[in-house]
Write an enzyme that holds these catalytic residues in place. Structure first.
Site, mmCIF file in Angstrom:
data_model
loop_
_atom_site.group_PDB
_atom_site.id
_atom_site.type_symbol
_atom_site.label_atom_id
_atom_site.label_comp_id
_atom_site.label_asym_id
_atom_site.label_seq_id
_atom_site.Cartn_x
_atom_site.Cartn_y
_atom_site.Cartn_z
ATOM 1 N N CYS A 163 0.839 -1.189 0.000
ATOM 2 C CA CYS A 163 0.000 0.000 0.000
ATOM 3 C C CYS A 163 0.880 1.248 0.000
ATOM 4 O O CYS A 163 2.065 1.196 0.296
ATOM 5 C CB CYS A 163 -0.896 0.000 1.231
ATOM 6 S SG CYS A 163 -1.824 -1.521 1.463
ATOM 7 N N ARG A 204 2.200 1.276 -7.602
ATOM 8 C CA ARG A 204 2.260 0.164 -6.666
ATOM 9 C C ARG A 204 0.988 -0.679 -6.681
ATOM 10 O O ARG A 204 0.969 -1.801 -6.187
ATOM 11 C CB ARG A 204 2.500 0.691 -5.242
ATOM 12 C CG ARG A 204 3.831 1.370 -5.063
ATOM 13 C CD ARG A 204 3.828 2.280 -3.849
ATOM 14 N NE ARG A 204 3.796 1.532 -2.606
ATOM 15 C CZ ARG A 204 4.865 1.226 -1.896
ATOM 16 N NH1 ARG A 204 6.058 1.584 -2.307
ATOM 17 N NH2 ARG A 204 4.758 0.567 -0.762
ATOM 18 N N TRP A 232 -4.055 -1.732 -0.674
ATOM 19 C CA TRP A 232 -4.136 -3.022 -1.364
ATOM 20 C C TRP A 232 -4.714 -3.978 -0.331
ATOM 21 O O TRP A 232 -4.084 -4.319 0.653
ATOM 22 C CB TRP A 232 -2.745 -3.450 -1.817
ATOM 23 C CG TRP A 232 -2.690 -4.814 -2.453
ATOM 24 C CD1 TRP A 232 -2.529 -6.003 -1.815
ATOM 25 C CD2 TRP A 232 -2.758 -5.122 -3.842
ATOM 26 N NE1 TRP A 232 -2.498 -7.043 -2.718
ATOM 27 C CE2 TRP A 232 -2.640 -6.525 -3.967
ATOM 28 C CE3 TRP A 232 -2.918 -4.350 -4.996
ATOM 29 C CZ2 TRP A 232 -2.664 -7.180 -5.209
ATOM 30 C CZ3 TRP A 232 -2.945 -5.002 -6.220
ATOM 31 C CH2 TRP A 232 -2.819 -6.383 -6.327
ATOM 32 N N ASN A 252 0.407 -0.043 6.797
ATOM 33 C CA ASN A 252 0.796 -1.082 5.848
ATOM 34 C C ASN A 252 1.270 -2.284 6.640
ATOM 35 O O ASN A 252 1.986 -2.130 7.632
ATOM 36 C CB ASN A 252 1.944 -0.616 4.944
ATOM 37 C CG ASN A 252 1.487 0.336 3.868
ATOM 38 O OD1 ASN A 252 0.299 0.564 3.696
ATOM 39 N ND2 ASN A 252 2.440 0.908 3.153
ATOM 40 N N GLU A 293 8.342 -23.802 -15.107
ATOM 41 C CA GLU A 293 8.252 -22.383 -14.770
ATOM 42 C C GLU A 293 9.502 -21.629 -15.213
ATOM 43 O O GLU A 293 9.421 -20.503 -15.710
ATOM 44 C CB GLU A 293 8.026 -22.216 -13.263
ATOM 45 C CG GLU A 293 8.070 -20.775 -12.752
ATOM 46 C CD GLU A 293 7.003 -19.876 -13.358
ATOM 47 O OE1 GLU A 293 7.112 -18.651 -13.189
ATOM 48 O OE2 GLU A 293 6.062 -20.386 -14.011
ATOM 49 N N LYS A 335 9.665 -18.422 -17.844
ATOM 50 C CA LYS A 335 10.250 -17.117 -17.530
ATOM 51 C C LYS A 335 11.170 -16.652 -18.653
ATOM 52 O O LYS A 335 11.154 -15.488 -19.054
ATOM 53 C CB LYS A 335 11.044 -17.172 -16.206
ATOM 54 C CG LYS A 335 10.187 -17.244 -14.960
ATOM 55 C CD LYS A 335 9.562 -15.938 -14.572
ATOM 56 C CE LYS A 335 8.126 -15.743 -14.937
ATOM 57 N NZ LYS A 335 7.125 -16.683 -14.762
ATOM 58 N N GLU A 357 9.144 -15.798 -21.883
ATOM 59 C CA GLU A 357 8.286 -14.620 -21.699
ATOM 60 C C GLU A 357 9.030 -13.325 -21.959
ATOM 61 O O GLU A 357 8.500 -12.418 -22.615
ATOM 62 C CB GLU A 357 7.748 -14.575 -20.265
ATOM 63 C CG GLU A 357 6.518 -15.389 -19.989
ATOM 64 C CD GLU A 357 6.051 -15.232 -18.562
ATOM 65 O OE1 GLU A 357 4.864 -14.938 -18.364
ATOM 66 O OE2 GLU A 357 6.862 -15.389 -17.630
ATOM 67 N N HIS A 381 13.199 -40.099 -25.318
ATOM 68 C CA HIS A 381 11.979 -40.325 -26.086
ATOM 69 C C HIS A 381 11.753 -39.205 -27.091
ATOM 70 O O HIS A 381 10.602 -38.895 -27.418
ATOM 71 C CB HIS A 381 10.783 -40.469 -25.137
ATOM 72 C CG HIS A 381 10.861 -41.671 -24.261
ATOM 73 N ND1 HIS A 381 10.373 -42.914 -24.619
ATOM 74 C CD2 HIS A 381 11.419 -41.842 -23.033
ATOM 75 C CE1 HIS A 381 10.598 -43.782 -23.660
ATOM 76 N NE2 HIS A 381 11.242 -43.156 -22.680
ATOM 77 N N LYS A 394 -0.636 -8.566 -17.982
ATOM 78 C CA LYS A 394 -0.472 -9.057 -16.611
ATOM 79 C C LYS A 394 -1.622 -9.970 -16.217
ATOM 80 O O LYS A 394 -1.427 -11.011 -15.594
ATOM 81 C CB LYS A 394 -0.374 -7.871 -15.645
ATOM 82 C CG LYS A 394 -0.140 -8.285 -14.191
ATOM 83 C CD LYS A 394 1.194 -8.991 -14.032
ATOM 84 C CE LYS A 394 1.441 -9.422 -12.613
ATOM 85 N NZ LYS A 394 2.634 -10.291 -12.482
#
Length: 613
Positions: A2, A27, A76, A102, A486, A490, A493, A509, A608
């Site tokens: 926040c 933010r 947030w 916060n 993952e 990354k 991307e 294989h 996003k």
């Protein structure tokens, strides 16, 4: 995180803190508010609203030029949805004290119950409101604002940065910090408070960065710094030389790198309020389920997209090992078209950073229609997925700006580990010793991740050697295979390079035909039970001229003579290794993309949050 801003001095307080707040909009937030101890009549004026700053500003016409000590906040949501009553500042019952916060107050439920029993009335669902009532109660007893704030802080546990203004002291702000960032901007006859440096750069470049345990009294004449118990301390101000765009990123060149560095803190925040003093997992969000309900689900299904799907793959293995029942993990975009085998005996976990992913939301609705019980793992409070689930466990990661997910992924993993342990403990599948051992190892993960980030120079050297290559393969077995998926995502991307992940046992294989000199093969080898098998795969790659990059524990040396490059990570419990082993992979992807001059935070063709099919 926040946004916090505060101001004392001759400028109009409301206008100043709102202008500062605009510089923190990057933010991410879901509501906003402002409080000012108005000069002249001495009244506290508090205005807040759900939505963007423009909504708040439309309600400030009568207050825009109000002078006086002021604080403002963009929220947030963590405790309670993104509504106007839950927006900050929160205020005392007489309206004379306003507070913004916060962080997470872990013991707020017990404190709230105590305050309610004493007659305090709550207007919100937040943990923060507890804090302002504690200050008010102490002030009624002591008659001194600074002492009242200090006493209130002794009663709370958790992580916080707070700022307080009051009509009892019209030209004074107070703030304190134990975890969330807080800075002071020093001016001439005026002083500033903020959660991040960009907020103050228009007004001053002289900044003090507060450290954990700092307490500050701020007046137009100056700043007094002490620790939480009142002992004097000194913090040397520094001159900010960044431009404003760099300052938004905390001095980092990209949000992605900033968010990689935020991961230790994000992991610690995810754990807060979910571990007991006796080293056991406690998830308040799942209290609504009885032991019999949780034990009665014959089948568990995990549904997600992209990075969240990869987190689900880790959870599948972890859940099956602990709970000894079948767990299926599905890509959300395929789930509702596959006539899924879901019923009232199905516990369905829906994982999404934004809580608005279109395919995942559609899968949730289909599973719900078929009778499944839905538990979501989401970062955004009040999002569609959170609202439509039977229960939601928030990751508490804070906003993530970069399109490529980093801290959202590791906090999703952390939540899924916690849920797995919670279910296993509920079903009495864990001994006390094993349960406590897992908890201790979870608590150690933020430091392990910090250690990897501290060795980023080694990854930087490797990235410089690999940035001109065009084909990357990632191999792993067990948990390492999920991490390989993952890691490959990354790289592709943000660097636009071909990157593909395989279960290492599948090498012969088909993929082995593509291995030749110049091909990079990144081999994750953190699982002792299959290490020998993984070593055989690595030797097959090396024999065909592929460049081998090994990811191994610090105390592992069996790859020293086989791999071309090694990235070492702290040794952790093998089941928990994905949280640590992904970090050098994030850094490698980032640094390769940087070498190639790519737009890292906003890669081409990607968004996003994918809110359309």
């Amino acid at each position: 995180m926040c946004g916090i801003t505060g101001y004392v001095g001759p400028r109009p307080g409301v206008r100043t803190v709102i202008e500062m707040l605009r510089r923190l909009e990057y933010r991410g937030y879901d509501s906003a508010g402002v409080a000012v101890a108005a000069q002249g009549d001495g009244d506290m004026r508090i205005v807040k609203a759900a939505g963007k700053l423009a909504v708040l500003e439309s309600q400030l016409q009568d207050h825009w030029e109000t002078h006086g000590a002021a604080i403002a906040h963009t929220r947030w949501a963590t405790h309670g949805g993104p509504t106007t009553p839950n927006a900050h500042p929160h205020f005392s019952q007489d309206g004379k004290i306003a507070l913004i916060h916060n962080g997470i107050i872990e013991n707020y439920q017990e404190l709230r119950a105590e305050l309610v029993s004493e007659g305090f009335v709550f207007a919100s669902e937040t943990d923060t409101e507890v804090m302002v009532h504690l200050v008010d109660r102490a002030f009624q007893k002591l008659g001194d604002m600074e002492t009242a704030i200090r006493e209130a802080l002794t009663l709370v546990t958790g992580a916080y940065s707070i700022a307080v203004c009051s009509s009892h002291e019209l030209e004074t702000l107070y703030c304190a910090k134990t975890a969330s960032p807080l800075i002071l901007g020093l001016g001439e006859g005026e002083n500033f408070l903020a959660s991040d440096i960009p907020a103050v750069m228009r007004y001053t470049r002289s900044v003090i960065v507060l450290e954990d345990g700092d307490f500050a009294k701020i007046t137009p004449a100056g700043v007094t710094l002490t620790n939480l118990t009142g002992g004097a301390i000194h913090r040397e101000p520094f001159a900010v030389t960044w431009d404003e765009q760099t300052a938004e990123k905390g001095g980092f060149p990209h949000f992605m790198l900033k968010e990689i560095h935020e991961q230790p803190r994000a992991l610690a925040d995810t754990l807060r309020g979910r571990l007991t003093d006796s080293e056991r997992v406690f998830i308040p969000e799942l209290e609504g389920f009885t032991k019999e309900q949780l034990a009665g689900f014959s089948h568990i299904h995990i549904v997600a997209c992209g990075t969240a799907y990869h987190a689900g793959m880790v959870a599948k293995r972890f859940f099956e090992n602990l709970l000894r029942r079948p767990v299926e993990v599905s890509v959300a975009s395929e789930f509702r078209y596959a006539d899924p085998l879901v019923s009232q005996q199905t516990l369905c976990f829906i994982v999404s950073q934004s809580g608005e992913t279109a395919d995942t939301l559609a899968a949730l609705r289909e599973a719900k229609r078929l009778g499944a019980t839905i538990v979501s793992v989401v970062n955004v409070v009040g999002s569609s997925i959170a609202r439509e689930s039977h229960a939601c466990v928030y990751t508490q990661a804070g906003p993530e700006i970069c399109v490529a997910s980093t801290k959202a992924y590791v906090t999703q993993l952390m939540v899924l580990y916690l849920i797995g342990l919670h279910l296993a403990a509920t079903e009495e599948r864990l001994t006390d010793e094993l349960h406590q051992g897992f908890v201790r190892d979870l608590v150690a993960l933020p430091d392990a991740v910090e250690s990897v980030i501290g060795n980023a120079l080694l990854v930087e050297d490797l990235a410089a050697k690999l940035a001109d290559r065009s084909v990357f393969f990632y191999l792993g077995r067990g948990y390492d295979y999920a991490v390989a998926l993952e890691a490959a995502l990354k790289l592709k991307e943000i660097s636009y390079l071909h990157a593909e992940a395989y279960a290492a046992g599948e090498l012969k294989h088909g993929p082995l035909a593509l291995i030749e000199p110049g091909v990079i093969v990144i081999c994750l080898a953190t699982q002792p039970a299959v290490f020998d098998k993984m070593l055989s795969n690595i030797k097959e790659v090396a024999a065909r001229g592929g460049t081998v990059v090994g990811v191994v524990y610090e105390n592992e040396h069996r790859l020293d003579t086989t791999a071309d490059h090694l990235l070492r990570i702290p040794a952790v419990r093998p089941e928990l290794s994905p949280i640590v082993s992904i970090v050098p992979m994030q850094l490698l992807a980032y640094l390769v993309a940087q070498q190639r001059g790519c737009d890292i935070d906003m890669p081409r063709n990607l968004a996003k949050s994918v809110t359309v099919e």
